[in-house]
Scaffold this motif. Structure first.
Motif, PDB file in Angstrom:
ATOM      1  N   HIS A   1       0.835  -1.197   0.000  1.00  0.00           N
ATOM      2  CA  HIS A   1       0.000   0.000   0.000  1.00  0.00           C
ATOM      3  C   HIS A   1       0.876   1.256   0.000  1.00  0.00           C
ATOM      4  O   HIS A   1       0.601   2.216  -0.713  1.00  0.00           O
ATOM      5  CB  HIS A   1      -0.918   0.002   1.232  1.00  0.00           C
ATOM      6  CG  HIS A   1      -2.355   0.089   0.875  1.00  0.00           C
ATOM      7  ND1 HIS A   1      -3.288  -0.832   1.279  1.00  0.00           N
ATOM      8  CD2 HIS A   1      -3.041   0.986   0.132  1.00  0.00           C
ATOM      9  CE1 HIS A   1      -4.485  -0.505   0.824  1.00  0.00           C
ATOM     10  NE2 HIS A   1      -4.355   0.602   0.125  1.00  0.00           N
ATOM     11  N   LYS A   2       1.938   1.234   0.794  1.00  0.00           N
ATOM     12  CA  LYS A   2       2.862   2.368   0.821  1.00  0.00           C
ATOM     13  C   LYS A   2       3.463   2.589  -0.558  1.00  0.00           C
ATOM     14  O   LYS A   2       3.539   3.725  -1.053  1.00  0.00           O
ATOM     15  CB  LYS A   2       3.988   2.119   1.833  1.00  0.00           C
ATOM     16  CG  LYS A   2       5.037   3.231   1.839  1.00  0.00           C
ATOM     17  CD  LYS A   2       6.280   2.846   2.610  1.00  0.00           C
ATOM     18  CE  LYS A   2       7.338   3.936   2.473  1.00  0.00           C
ATOM     19  NZ  LYS A   2       8.621   3.563   3.106  1.00  0.00           N
TER      20      LYS A   2
ATOM     21  N   HIS B   1       2.248   1.714  -3.400  1.00  0.00           N
ATOM     22  CA  HIS B   1       1.164   2.180  -4.267  1.00  0.00           C
ATOM     23  C   HIS B   1       0.990   3.704  -4.134  1.00  0.00           C
ATOM     24  O   HIS B   1       0.763   4.403  -5.118  1.00  0.00           O
ATOM     25  CB  HIS B   1      -0.122   1.453  -3.859  1.00  0.00           C
ATOM     26  CG  HIS B   1      -1.377   1.983  -4.462  1.00  0.00           C
ATOM     27  ND1 HIS B   1      -1.756   1.732  -5.766  1.00  0.00           N
ATOM     28  CD2 HIS B   1      -2.377   2.737  -3.923  1.00  0.00           C
ATOM     29  CE1 HIS B   1      -2.914   2.309  -6.008  1.00  0.00           C
ATOM     30  NE2 HIS B   1      -3.315   2.924  -4.900  1.00  0.00           N
ATOM     31  N   TRP B   2       1.114   4.202  -2.913  1.00  0.00           N
ATOM     32  CA  TRP B   2       0.958   5.639  -2.670  1.00  0.00           C
ATOM     33  C   TRP B   2       2.162   6.445  -3.152  1.00  0.00           C
ATOM     34  O   TRP B   2       2.011   7.586  -3.612  1.00  0.00           O
ATOM     35  CB  TRP B   2       0.762   5.907  -1.174  1.00  0.00           C
ATOM     36  CG  TRP B   2      -0.501   5.368  -0.598  1.00  0.00           C
ATOM     37  CD1 TRP B   2      -1.719   5.267  -1.220  1.00  0.00           C
ATOM     38  CD2 TRP B   2      -0.693   4.856   0.726  1.00  0.00           C
ATOM     39  NE1 TRP B   2      -2.644   4.728  -0.365  1.00  0.00           N
ATOM     40  CE2 TRP B   2      -2.047   4.449   0.835  1.00  0.00           C
ATOM     41  CE3 TRP B   2       0.145   4.687   1.826  1.00  0.00           C
ATOM     42  CZ2 TRP B   2      -2.579   3.912   2.008  1.00  0.00           C
ATOM     43  CZ3 TRP B   2      -0.382   4.141   2.993  1.00  0.00           C
ATOM     44  CH2 TRP B   2      -1.729   3.756   3.079  1.00  0.00           C
ATOM     45  N   MET B   3       3.372   5.893  -3.013  1.00  0.00           N
ATOM     46  CA  MET B   3       4.584   6.679  -3.216  1.00  0.00           C
ATOM     47  C   MET B   3       5.170   6.600  -4.623  1.00  0.00           C
ATOM     48  O   MET B   3       6.036   7.392  -4.969  1.00  0.00           O
ATOM     49  CB  MET B   3       5.672   6.222  -2.216  1.00  0.00           C
ATOM     50  CG  MET B   3       5.285   6.357  -0.757  1.00  0.00           C
ATOM     51  SD  MET B   3       4.641   7.998  -0.326  1.00  0.00           S
ATOM     52  CE  MET B   3       6.035   9.034  -0.779  1.00  0.00           C
TER      53      MET B   3
ATOM     54  N   HIS C   1       1.483   1.867 -10.219  1.00  0.00           N
ATOM     55  CA  HIS C   1       0.401   2.184  -9.282  1.00  0.00           C
ATOM     56  C   HIS C   1      -0.647   1.070  -9.295  1.00  0.00           C
ATOM     57  O   HIS C   1      -1.067   0.577  -8.237  1.00  0.00           O
ATOM     58  CB  HIS C   1      -0.224   3.521  -9.698  1.00  0.00           C
ATOM     59  CG  HIS C   1      -1.179   4.102  -8.714  1.00  0.00           C
ATOM     60  ND1 HIS C   1      -0.799   4.608  -7.496  1.00  0.00           N
ATOM     61  CD2 HIS C   1      -2.536   4.277  -8.783  1.00  0.00           C
ATOM     62  CE1 HIS C   1      -1.854   5.070  -6.847  1.00  0.00           C
ATOM     63  NE2 HIS C   1      -2.920   4.871  -7.604  1.00  0.00           N
TER      64      HIS C   1
ATOM     65  N   GLU D   1      -1.438  -2.048  -6.580  1.00  0.00           N
ATOM     66  CA  GLU D   1      -2.824  -2.193  -6.130  1.00  0.00           C
ATOM     67  C   GLU D   1      -3.316  -3.626  -6.343  1.00  0.00           C
ATOM     68  O   GLU D   1      -3.991  -4.201  -5.473  1.00  0.00           O
ATOM     69  CB  GLU D   1      -3.731  -1.224  -6.886  1.00  0.00           C
ATOM     70  CG  GLU D   1      -5.183  -1.307  -6.461  1.00  0.00           C
ATOM     71  CD  GLU D   1      -6.079  -0.304  -7.168  1.00  0.00           C
ATOM     72  OE1 GLU D   1      -7.286  -0.279  -6.854  1.00  0.00           O
ATOM     73  OE2 GLU D   1      -5.582   0.450  -8.028  1.00  0.00           O
TER      74      GLU D   1
END
Length: 204
Positions: free
Chosen positions: A44-45, A47-49, A59, A63
């Protein structure tokens, strides 16, 4: 709140597993549950960064991985309840049980994040094989089948990350550092100051 029973208390199960088998396999499943949740948070980290020219692909890639892992750890937790045990739910306790460590805080190169994910997936695959062998020894064939299905998906994710880290591709320079893609001859030609050596042309 008043507890109905303690976390470690065995409730019994309706599927005919002995307490010895249920206890042994529940311990294994709890380790996997905690480790998968750790990896879920790490994906998740990432995916965000993630950023850069391949942002959209990566991305969505991250996910897809954390979505898949969420489904898998949910299945593991459900199997724990079938066995008559309560899954470990407290984040602090999950951190203790997890056999992989979450990436430290901060932002890293995309390539380094992918390498960390691949190593963690490999560790999970190794640990899953141990539990599959134990499940077979205890004749817990349902847990064996569950973990075998999860293992196949884990190996797939690991292999897909390997493709992102491949040695060749149309966009290799986008997620690789210069040293990652530099040919051996180029590395040998570099001077100590990091600049390529040049040869002076002889005067005609």
């Amino acid at each position: 709140m008043e507890k109905l029973r303690e976390k470690s208390e065995y409730e019994g199960n309706p599927v005919g597993l002995s307490k010895i088998t249920a206890t042994a396999m529940a311990k294994e499943l709890d380790r996997h549950l905690s480790s998968f949740i750790t990896l879920y948070n790490q994906y998740h980290k990432h995916h965000w960064m993630v950023e850069g020219p391949q942002f959209r692909d990566l991305h969505l890639f991250f996910e897809d991985h954390y979505t898949q892992i969420h489904e898998q750890y949910d299945a593991i937790a459900e199997r724990l309840t079938v066995m008559g045990y309560c899954p470990t739910c407290h984040p602090a306790k999950q951190m203790e049980l997890s056999y992989i460590a979450h990436e430290e805080e901060g932002v890293f190169r995309i390539r380094e994040m992918l390498k960390k994910d691949m190593e963690d997936e490999k560790t999970i695959a190794v640990e899953l094989r141990k539990s599959i062998k134990l499940a077979f020894q205890h004749e817990d064939f349902a847990t064996k089948a569950l973990l075998e299905g999860i293992l196949i998906k884990t190996e797939d994710r690991c292999h897909h990350i390997e493709h992102f880290l491949g040695e060749d591709g149309l966009s290799i320079g986008l997620i690789a550092t210069p040293d990652d893609i530099m040919e051996e001859e180029d590395k040998q030609a570099k001077g100590q100051n990091g600049k390529a050596k040049t040869t002076k042309k002889a005067k005609a």
